[in-house]
Design an enzyme around this catalytic site. Structure first.
Site, short mmCIF file in Angstrom:
data_model
loop_
_atom_site.label_atom_id
_atom_site.label_comp_id
_atom_site.label_asym_id
_atom_site.label_seq_id
_atom_site.Cartn_x
_atom_site.Cartn_y
_atom_site.Cartn_z
N ASP A 12 0.85 -1.20 0.00
CA ASP A 12 0.00 0.00 0.00
C ASP A 12 0.89 1.25 0.00
O ASP A 12 0.90 2.03 0.94
CB ASP A 12 -0.96 0.01 1.21
CG ASP A 12 -0.22 0.01 2.55
OD1 ASP A 12 -0.81 0.51 3.54
OD2 ASP A 12 0.94 -0.45 2.63
N ASP A 17 6.68 1.12 1.83
CA ASP A 17 6.36 0.14 0.78
C ASP A 17 7.21 0.41 -0.47
O ASP A 17 7.68 -0.51 -1.13
CB ASP A 17 4.89 0.24 0.37
CG ASP A 17 3.93 0.07 1.52
OD1 ASP A 17 3.78 1.03 2.30
OD2 ASP A 17 3.37 -1.03 1.66
N ASN A 41 -2.41 2.85 3.38
CA ASN A 41 -1.81 4.18 3.57
C ASN A 41 -2.57 5.25 2.81
O ASN A 41 -2.42 6.44 3.05
CB ASN A 41 -0.35 4.18 3.11
CG ASN A 41 0.55 3.44 4.08
OD1 ASN A 41 0.37 3.54 5.29
ND2 ASN A 41 1.48 2.67 3.56
N THR A 125 2.95 -6.06 2.71
CA THR A 125 3.43 -4.94 3.54
C THR A 125 2.32 -3.92 3.78
O THR A 125 2.57 -2.75 4.06
CB THR A 125 4.62 -4.23 2.86
OG1 THR A 125 4.17 -3.68 1.60
CG2 THR A 125 5.77 -5.18 2.63
N PHE A 166 -1.00 -0.72 12.47
CA PHE A 166 -1.93 -0.29 11.43
C PHE A 166 -2.36 -1.41 10.47
O PHE A 166 -3.55 -1.58 10.19
CB PHE A 166 -1.33 0.87 10.62
CG PHE A 166 -2.22 1.31 9.49
CD1 PHE A 166 -1.95 0.93 8.19
CD2 PHE A 166 -3.35 2.07 9.74
CE1 PHE A 166 -2.78 1.31 7.15
CE2 PHE A 166 -4.20 2.46 8.71
CZ PHE A 166 -3.92 2.07 7.41
N ASN A 167 -1.41 -2.15 9.90
CA ASN A 167 -1.76 -3.15 8.88
C ASN A 167 -2.73 -4.20 9.42
O ASN A 167 -3.66 -4.61 8.72
CB ASN A 167 -0.50 -3.85 8.36
CG ASN A 167 0.34 -2.96 7.46
OD1 ASN A 167 -0.16 -1.95 6.93
ND2 ASN A 167 1.60 -3.30 7.29
N HIS A 240 9.54 0.49 7.85
CA HIS A 240 9.01 -0.81 8.25
C HIS A 240 9.13 -1.90 7.17
O HIS A 240 9.68 -2.96 7.40
CB HIS A 240 7.50 -0.68 8.58
CG HIS A 240 7.15 0.38 9.57
ND1 HIS A 240 7.22 0.21 10.94
CD2 HIS A 240 6.67 1.63 9.36
CE1 HIS A 240 6.81 1.31 11.53
NE2 HIS A 240 6.48 2.21 10.62
N ASP A 241 8.54 -1.63 6.01
CA ASP A 241 8.20 -2.71 5.07
C ASP A 241 9.37 -3.51 4.52
O ASP A 241 9.26 -4.75 4.39
CB ASP A 241 7.35 -2.14 3.94
CG ASP A 241 5.99 -1.68 4.46
OD1 ASP A 241 5.41 -0.77 3.87
OD2 ASP A 241 5.54 -2.23 5.50
O1 RIB Z 1 2.39 0.14 10.80
C1 RIB Z 1 3.30 0.27 9.72
C2 RIB Z 1 2.69 -0.24 8.46
O2 RIB Z 1 1.55 0.55 8.15
C3 RIB Z 1 3.64 -0.08 7.26
O3 RIB Z 1 3.39 -1.12 6.34
C4 RIB Z 1 3.23 1.23 6.66
O4 RIB Z 1 3.48 1.29 5.25
C5 RIB Z 1 1.75 1.21 6.90
O5 RIB Z 1 1.15 0.44 5.88
CA CA Z 2 2.79 -0.60 4.05
#
Ligand code: RIB
Ligand code: CA
Length: 312
Positions: A12, A17, A41, A125, A166-167, A240-241
């Protein structure tokens, strides 16, 4: 000679990403079969457009297919506060150079898995909606999946609610399907991705590559840094990703522990929380390899080498 690991990246984009797309396209240990998008996102339209623009920026030509706009239960929710109005603010990006696949994300994943001569690794991701829908629609392809290495969840607290990342928060039902699938799962949660910080030293190293791509990435990461500082008070943003992919490239980049992981679906205050039983208190069977410690130097060397390899 070891063949590269074939992967599908479900994402996303999103600044981090975008870094995962670049790593997937550049690293010789990876064969990027295709990219699928999921709202998270930003809206499905925005994140798909961003995936196309990142591919145009780095001359990446792999099939890109649109996936789910809404979670399996409920309505989509975007994270504009972190990634900006376009979901990838901070730099001028080129227009797409090729059309989207006519297939849906689930159909593209199925097609790529079915026709690959090796087992395929899925790298989600973003929210896990596309992956869960693929697993439900194609049980006959489960044995063609090598790993699902996902960025999501946390062994500690959350970032979208006090206990949900979040994901996973964006589609807990999908995460539940993936966690119960019985497939080989690797989880890169906030506990490890918060070690992947784009510090000023990292940005300097990328900038010194002195390519248009490198300067664009620095601009994107500086935007990401500003919003992370404003929203979370973190001096440097966690990228993160790419961690979920880096582990597939070189498993020594992280320390993994096998543990039972489930997701809270009904908690009024904790829905979307990943419950990681690191001390065997639940008596559950381990279903996930949980990434705990990042070799930060190895991670950033891998990512910066990939950006250098893409030239552009
Ligand atoms: O919490 C972090 C995740 O949420 C990452 O994948 C970021 O791109 C968002 O999607
Ligand atoms: Ca992401």
């Amino acid at each position: 000679m070891t063949l590269p690991t074939p992967i599908v990246l479900d994402c996303d984009p999103g600044h981090d990403d975008a870094m995962a797309i670049l790593l997937a396209a550049a690293h010789p240990a990876i064969e990027l079969l295709g990219i699928t998008t999921v709202s998270g996102n930003g809206s499905l339209e925005k994140v798909t457009y961003n995936a196309q623009r990142i591919c145009a920026l780095a001359n990446i030509t792999v099939p890109i297919a649109r996936g789910a706009n809404d979670p399996m239960a409920g309505k989509a929710s975007a994270a504009p506060t972190i990634h900006g109005a376009t979901a990838l603010d901070g730099a001028e990006l080129p227009e797409p150079t090729f059309k989207l696949s006519p297939l849906s994300a689930v159909e593209l994943i199925a097609d790529l898995v079915r026709n690959c001569d090796r087992k395929v690794t899925l790298i989600p991701t973003g929210p896990l909606t596309n992956i869960a829908m693929f697993l439900q629609a194609h049980p006959e392809l489960h044995d063609r999946i090598e790993h699902i290495s996902f960025m999501g969840g946390s062994t500690e607290r959350g970032n979208w609610t006090p206990y949900a990342e979040f994901n996973i928060w964006a589609d807990p039902e999908a995460a539940d399907i993936v966690l119960r699938s019985g497939l080989p799962l690797i989880m890169s949660g906030l506990n490890i991705t918060h070690q992947a910080l784009a510090t000023s030293e990292v940005l300097d190293r990328i900038s010194k590559l002195d390519t248009k791509l490198a300067h664009t990435i620095v601009d994107l990461l500086k935007f990401f840094a500003d919003t992370y500082r404003d929203v979370f008070g973190m001096p440097d943003p966690p990228v993160h990703d790419p961690v979920a992919l880096a582990i597939i490239i070189d498993i020594t980049v992280a320390k993994l522990v096998s543990a039972p992981v489930s997701v809270e679906l009904t908690g009024e205050l904790t829905r979307g929380a990943t419950v990681v039983d690191l001390h065997g208190t639940t008596g559950q069977k381990a279903n996930v390899d949980v990434a705990m410690e990042l070799d930060v130097e190895k991670f950033w060397n891998m990512l910066i080498d990939a950006i250098a390899a893409l030239g552009a």
